[in-house]
Design a protein around this motif. Structure first.
Motif, mmCIF file in Angstrom:
data_model
loop_
_atom_site.group_PDB
_atom_site.id
_atom_site.type_symbol
_atom_site.label_atom_id
_atom_site.label_comp_id
_atom_site.label_asym_id
_atom_site.label_seq_id
_atom_site.Cartn_x
_atom_site.Cartn_y
_atom_site.Cartn_z
ATOM 1 N N VAL A 70 31.777 37.029 55.463
ATOM 2 C CA VAL A 70 33.119 36.947 54.899
ATOM 3 C C VAL A 70 34.049 37.928 55.614
ATOM 4 O O VAL A 70 35.188 37.592 55.967
ATOM 5 C CB VAL A 70 33.075 37.251 53.389
ATOM 6 N N GLN A 85 30.071 28.358 47.128
ATOM 7 C CA GLN A 85 30.955 29.383 47.690
ATOM 8 C C GLN A 85 30.180 30.646 48.070
ATOM 9 O O GLN A 85 30.641 31.770 47.886
ATOM 10 C CB GLN A 85 32.125 29.667 46.755
ATOM 11 N N PHE A 101 29.816 31.263 54.948
ATOM 12 C CA PHE A 101 31.029 31.378 55.750
ATOM 13 C C PHE A 101 30.727 31.210 57.239
ATOM 14 O O PHE A 101 31.620 30.938 58.027
ATOM 15 C CB PHE A 101 31.694 32.735 55.503
ATOM 16 N N SER A 130 33.700 28.486 50.671
ATOM 17 C CA SER A 130 32.593 28.060 51.515
ATOM 18 C C SER A 130 31.677 27.089 50.781
ATOM 19 O O SER A 130 31.733 26.943 49.559
ATOM 20 C CB SER A 130 31.789 29.278 51.971
ATOM 21 N N ALA A 184 34.937 36.646 58.990
ATOM 22 C CA ALA A 184 35.945 35.579 58.930
ATOM 23 C C ALA A 184 37.345 36.168 58.794
ATOM 24 O O ALA A 184 38.296 35.689 59.424
ATOM 25 C CB ALA A 184 35.642 34.636 57.768
ATOM 26 N N ARG A 185 37.477 37.216 57.995
ATOM 27 C CA ARG A 185 38.789 37.850 57.859
ATOM 28 C C ARG A 185 39.206 38.522 59.168
ATOM 29 O O ARG A 185 40.370 38.474 59.556
ATOM 30 C CB ARG A 185 38.788 38.874 56.732
ATOM 31 N N ILE A 189 37.747 27.173 59.425
ATOM 32 C CA ILE A 189 38.935 27.714 58.767
ATOM 33 C C ILE A 189 40.182 27.259 59.513
ATOM 34 O O ILE A 189 40.291 27.461 60.731
ATOM 35 C CB ILE A 189 38.865 29.249 58.717
ATOM 36 N N THR A 214 46.687 30.573 53.685
ATOM 37 C CA THR A 214 45.338 30.249 53.240
ATOM 38 C C THR A 214 44.676 31.509 52.699
ATOM 39 O O THR A 214 44.836 32.603 53.268
ATOM 40 C CB THR A 214 44.494 29.690 54.402
ATOM 41 N N LEU A 253 40.850 32.906 51.599
ATOM 42 C CA LEU A 253 39.418 32.603 51.734
ATOM 43 C C LEU A 253 38.668 33.102 50.505
ATOM 44 O O LEU A 253 38.762 34.280 50.137
ATOM 45 C CB LEU A 253 38.855 33.257 52.990
ATOM 46 N N LEU A 269 40.986 37.869 51.515
ATOM 47 C CA LEU A 269 39.724 37.494 50.880
ATOM 48 C C LEU A 269 39.850 37.589 49.368
ATOM 49 O O LEU A 269 40.503 38.484 48.837
ATOM 50 C CB LEU A 269 38.601 38.416 51.349
#
Length: 210
Positions: free
Chosen positions: A136, A46, A51, A42, A139-140, A56, A62, A64, A147
Motif C-alpha cells: 500500500v 481489499q 495492491f 484492492s 502504491a502511494r 491504479i 482517486t 486508495l 491512503l
C-alpha cells in the motif's frame, strides 16, 4: 463532499478481473463527474497485499482503500463465523505469536493444520504491520494518492487488554504514515460501543491518538 467507492471488498479469483470491472466503472463515472473523488480498493477483501496486482488510474481524484484485520487470530478471536479459526477458544496473546506452542498442541489436529497451512500463528506486532502495509505504501509512493483504511477493528470477544494493545499499534502506524481510517464498527461486535451502547474501552485509545 461525497465520494464514490466502486465496491466494498471485491473478490475475484483472477485479480485482473477486478481491474477490468473497476476501470470500466471508473471511466464511466469519470466521464460524468471529472472531479468527483473515487475510492478504489484492492482485490480479495481489499487486502493490503493485493495492491501488488491493482492497476491504479492516472487520476488525482482517486483515494486508495484497503482493509486491515491482521492477525486474524486476535481480531476475530472466537468469531464463530470465521471458519478458518473462529472455532479456537483457547488463550491468545499480542504482541508475538497469538497462540503459544503449548496451547496450540491442545487444539484440534484440524485447527493445527489450518494454522500451519495459512501461517496464521506467526509472531505479530508493529513491525509485521508495516511489512504487510508495504504494498500500500509503495502504491502511494508511485502515485502520490491518499491512503484510506476503510475498515479495521477487533472483535469484542478478544480480551480487552489485547484489543487495546492492537488498536494502539495499528493507530500509531496509521498516524505515522498519514493513513486515513474508519473503524469497523461504531456500535456492535467490533464497536467503539457495544451492541447495548456500553463503552468498550476503544474510545480511550482513539482519543489518545487524536
Amino acid at each position: 463532499k461525497v465520494a464514490y467507492e466502486l465496491l466494498n471488498e471485491p473478490v475475484a479469483r483472477d485479480p485482473e478481473d477486478w481491474n477490468i470491472v473497476a476501470h470500466q466503472v471508473f471511466n464511466a463515472l469519470r466521464a460524468l463527474e471529472p472531479e468527483r473523488y473515487i475510492v478504489l480498493g484492492s482485490n480479495f477483501f481489499q487486502s493490503a497485499t493485493h495492491f501488488l496486482y491493482l492497476r491504479i488510474p492516472d487520476d488525482v481524484h482517486t483515494i486508495l482503500s484497503f482493509h486491515y484485520y491482521l492477525p486474524m487470530l486476535i481480531t476475530h478471536h472466537r468469531a464463530q463465523w470465521w471458519r478458518e479459526g473462529g472455532d479456537y477458544t483457547g488463550p491468545v496473546h499480542y504482541p508475538g505469536a497469538p497462540i503459544t506452542p503449548e496451547d496450540l498442541a491442545q487444539s484440534s489436529p484440524d485447527f493445527q493444520r489450518r494454522c500451519a497451512d495459512q501461517q496464521m500463528n506467526i509472531p505479530f506486532g508493529r513491525a509485521a504491520m508495516r511489512a504487510h502495509l508495504q504494498p500500500v505504501l509503495d502504491a502511494r509512493a508511485k502515485t502520490g494518492l491518499q491512503l484510506y483504511c476503510g475498515e479495521f477493528g477487533c472483535y469484542g470477544t478478544t480480551p480487552l487488554e489485547l484489543r487495546l494493545a492492537w488498536y494502539s499499534d495499528t493507530l500509531s502506524v496509521f498516524a505515522e504514515e498519514n493513513i486515513a481510517w474508519a473503524n469497523w464498527d461504531y456500535r456492535g461486535n467490533f464497536g467503539i460501543l457495544s451492541a447495548t451502547r456500553e463503552e468498550t474501552g476503544i474510545s480511550g485509545v482513539l482519543l489518545q491518538r487524536y
